[in-house]
Write an enzyme that holds these catalytic residues in place. Structure first.
Site, PDB file in Angstrom:
ATOM      1  CD  GLN A   8      -1.915   0.613   3.343  1.00  0.00           C
ATOM      2  OE1 GLN A   8      -1.354   0.765   4.407  1.00  0.00           O
ATOM      3  NE2 GLN A   8      -3.121   0.115   3.255  1.00  0.00           N
ATOM      4  CG  HIS A  35      -3.392  -4.105   3.773  1.00  0.00           C
ATOM      5  ND1 HIS A  35      -4.483  -3.606   3.123  1.00  0.00           N
ATOM      6  CD2 HIS A  35      -3.876  -4.620   4.922  1.00  0.00           C
ATOM      7  CE1 HIS A  35      -5.582  -3.809   3.849  1.00  0.00           C
ATOM      8  NE2 HIS A  35      -5.239  -4.421   4.932  1.00  0.00           N
ATOM      9  CG  PHE A  85      -2.172  -3.118  10.622  1.00  0.00           C
ATOM     10  CD1 PHE A  85      -3.206  -3.672   9.872  1.00  0.00           C
ATOM     11  CD2 PHE A  85      -1.111  -2.524   9.930  1.00  0.00           C
ATOM     12  CE1 PHE A  85      -3.186  -3.640   8.477  1.00  0.00           C
ATOM     13  CE2 PHE A  85      -1.086  -2.488   8.535  1.00  0.00           C
ATOM     14  CZ  PHE A  85      -2.114  -3.054   7.814  1.00  0.00           C
ATOM     15  CG  HIS A  88      -7.173  -7.376  11.202  1.00  0.00           C
ATOM     16  ND1 HIS A  88      -8.518  -7.656  11.390  1.00  0.00           N
ATOM     17  CD2 HIS A  88      -7.003  -7.235   9.863  1.00  0.00           C
ATOM     18  CE1 HIS A  88      -9.127  -7.673  10.205  1.00  0.00           C
ATOM     19  NE2 HIS A  88      -8.230  -7.415   9.267  1.00  0.00           N
ATOM     20  CD  GLU A  89      -3.789  -7.640   7.487  1.00  0.00           C
ATOM     21  OE1 GLU A  89      -3.686  -8.532   6.632  1.00  0.00           O
ATOM     22  OE2 GLU A  89      -4.701  -6.799   7.466  1.00  0.00           O
ATOM     23  CE  LYS A  92     -10.513 -10.735   6.705  1.00  0.00           C
ATOM     24  NZ  LYS A  92     -10.988  -9.405   6.290  1.00  0.00           N
ATOM     25  CG  HIS A  93      -5.619 -12.155   5.823  1.00  0.00           C
ATOM     26  ND1 HIS A  93      -6.578 -12.429   4.877  1.00  0.00           N
ATOM     27  CD2 HIS A  93      -5.877 -10.890   6.256  1.00  0.00           C
ATOM     28  CE1 HIS A  93      -7.377 -11.365   4.726  1.00  0.00           C
ATOM     29  NE2 HIS A  93      -6.975 -10.414   5.558  1.00  0.00           N
TER      30      HIS A  93
HETATM   31  P1  AMP Z   1      -8.123  -7.009   5.728  1.00  0.00           P
HETATM   32  O1  AMP Z   1      -9.177  -7.289   6.790  1.00  0.00           O
HETATM   33  O2  AMP Z   1      -6.809  -7.669   5.996  1.00  0.00           O
HETATM   34  O3  AMP Z   1      -8.656  -7.264   4.331  1.00  0.00           O
HETATM   35  O4  AMP Z   1      -7.761  -5.464   5.783  1.00  0.00           O
HETATM   36  C1  AMP Z   1      -8.699  -4.479   5.850  1.00  0.00           C
HETATM   37  C2  AMP Z   1      -8.541  -3.786   7.149  1.00  0.00           C
HETATM   38  O5  AMP Z   1      -7.216  -3.331   7.310  1.00  0.00           O
HETATM   39  C3  AMP Z   1      -9.414  -2.570   7.268  1.00  0.00           C
HETATM   40  O6  AMP Z   1      -9.955  -2.543   8.555  1.00  0.00           O
HETATM   41  C4  AMP Z   1      -8.441  -1.432   7.046  1.00  0.00           C
HETATM   42  O7  AMP Z   1      -8.895  -0.264   7.646  1.00  0.00           O
HETATM   43  C5  AMP Z   1      -7.211  -1.967   7.693  1.00  0.00           C
HETATM   44  N1  AMP Z   1      -5.979  -1.334   7.224  1.00  0.00           N
HETATM   45  C6  AMP Z   1      -5.543  -1.237   5.964  1.00  0.00           C
HETATM   46  N2  AMP Z   1      -4.359  -0.607   5.907  1.00  0.00           N
HETATM   47  C7  AMP Z   1      -4.029  -0.308   7.185  1.00  0.00           C
HETATM   48  C8  AMP Z   1      -2.922   0.340   7.793  1.00  0.00           C
HETATM   49  N3  AMP Z   1      -1.880   0.795   7.089  1.00  0.00           N
HETATM   50  N4  AMP Z   1      -2.939   0.471   9.137  1.00  0.00           N
HETATM   51  C9  AMP Z   1      -3.970   0.002   9.874  1.00  0.00           C
HETATM   52  N5  AMP Z   1      -5.034  -0.610   9.363  1.00  0.00           N
HETATM   53  C10 AMP Z   1      -5.070  -0.772   8.031  1.00  0.00           C
END
Ligand code: AMP
Length: 200
Positions: A8, A35, A85, A88-89, A92-93
């Site tokens: 990104q 990302h 962040f 979450h990544e 989720k993934h």
């Molecule tokens: P995903 O769920 O992995 O598809 O990613 C989407 C989520 O990631 C959304 O909630 C976005 O707001 C968040 N997101 C994307 N880029 C960033 C970033 N650089 N920092 C924090 N959150 C992010």
């Protein structure tokens, strides 16, 4: 199955109506950042949250922390340290990787791939710079293809003046998370034929 490396441009994440917050460690580098690394099926769908028992464990990435802060910065508000962040990544993934990368291997794989891709350098080599100018999307794609060797997917977002801008660049990776491959599918792009490359 394949894996998307989604990178990104922070300038485009921040240049929207919603804006952004720099991480606690300060303004990120003016470079494409990570990302996520997302396992994906050939039909475009993807698995998510594959292992509820594998909760993010900060101690497993302690040696990668400075690389993650540099290459995988959070931009969400309020300003934070990035742990949410990355959590979450991973949850989720990352837990869905077919080759069952552990948490450290997952983050390491993404960091290595991002370095290997050198997306910004590929664009600059083709005269495409983050200077608020508009570029033809085909020129952007060709420049990345030239540099990386594989066709990228491009996702755009819009700034507050409704200009389409270069937001995310997707590259496909084999399931081991180590080599770029041609993408069997691309995410929906939402780009016009001319897109802005904002300063950051
Ligand atoms: P995903 O769920 O992995 O598809 O990613 C989407 C989520 O990631 C959304 O909630 C976005 O707001 C968040 N997101 C994307 N880029 C960033 C970033 N650089 N920092 C924090 N959150 C992010």
């Amino acid at each position: 199955m394949h894996v998307f490396l989604d990178t990104q441009w922070p300038g485009s994440y921040c240049d929207t109506k919603r804006s952004c917050c720099y991480p606690k460690t300060g303004k990120p580098a003016a470079d494409f950042s990570i990302h996520g690394l997302w396992p994906n099926y050939k039909d475009g769908s993807y698995p998510s949250n594959c292992d509820p028992d594998s909760v993010f464990d900060k101690s497993q990435i302690s040696e990668l922390l400075s690389s993650l802060q540099k290459s995988w910065p959070t931009l969400s508000c309020p300003s934070n340290d990035g742990i949410s962040f990355w959590t979450h990544e991973w949850e989720k993934h990352g837990t869905c990787s077919e080759s069952e990368l552990d948490q450290r291997e997952y983050f390491e794989a993404a960091l290595k791939l991002k370095e290997k891709a050198s997306i910004l350098q590929a664009l600059i080599n083709a005269g495409i710079k983050p200077n608020d100018e508009f570029y033809h999307i085909e020129d952007v794609k060709n420049a990345i293809k030239e540099g990386v060797g594989f066709t990228p997917g491009i996702e755009c977002n819009v700034d507050s003046s409704h200009n389409q801008q270069l937001y995310q660049v997707y590259l496909c990776v084999d399931t081991s998370g180590s080599e770029f491959i041609e993408c069997p599918v691309f995410p929906r792009s939402k780009c016009g034929s001319r897109i802005q490359f904002p300063k950051f």
